[in-house]
Scaffold this motif. Structure first.
Motif: not given
Length: 148
Positions: A12-18, A67-70, A102-117
């Motif tokens: 679901a997030a392949f395009a955003m990850k790339s 992923c889709g929602s993160g 001290d988070a060392n990873v962030i998760a994002l939801g590709a179906r919830l936010i756009g690429i600029e965010m």
């Protein structure tokens, strides 16, 4: 400052990850792409676990999980004790995740936010330092729940 950053996503997030991986490389970061490598359906836990293990093994200083929602991939990443993954959807949360947790990873939801965010969140995350001090003992408890 340049970092080694692991990145992983589900289908679901392949395009955003790339797009994020390329954007990070353009900014001088060394990107460890852990997949997925196409839009075919995959199981997000597999990629979250890969990312968490890369952090645990010292293969990357930071990670970006998408992923889709993160939500699902963040749960998977957090199953690895060395990983502290925060699901964010705007830059303030990304900064606070670094400052206080001290988070060392962030998760994002590709179906919830756009690429600029997504880019704004990653920028805030990477540019923010952990405050330490009173937050340090709390972060230590995250890796040792039996001691709490």
């Amino acid at each position: 400052m340049s970092h080694r950053i692991a990145i992983a996503s589900d289908h679901a997030a392949f395009a955003m990850k790339s797009e994020v991986a390329e954007w990070l490389r353009e900014r001088g970061h060394d990107v460890l792409d852990l997949g997925t490598n196409g839009p075919e359906s995959v199981d997000y836990p597999d990629y979250g676990f890969r990312l968490g293990r890369a952090i645990e093994a010292g293969e990357a200083a930071f990670g970006v999980a998408i992923c889709g929602s993160g939500i699902g991939i963040s749960i998977a990443v957090n199953r690895i004790a060395a990983a502290r993954c925060a699901l964010v959807s705007e830059p303030l949360s990304a900064s606070l995740a670094r400052q206080h947790n001290d988070a060392n990873v962030i998760a994002l939801g590709a179906r919830l936010i756009g690429i600029e965010m997504a880019k704004a969140c990653i920028t805030a995350f990477l540019e923010t330092e952990f405050l330490g001090d009173r937050h340090q003992r709390r972060v230590e408890k995250l890796s040792n729940p039996q001691g709490a």
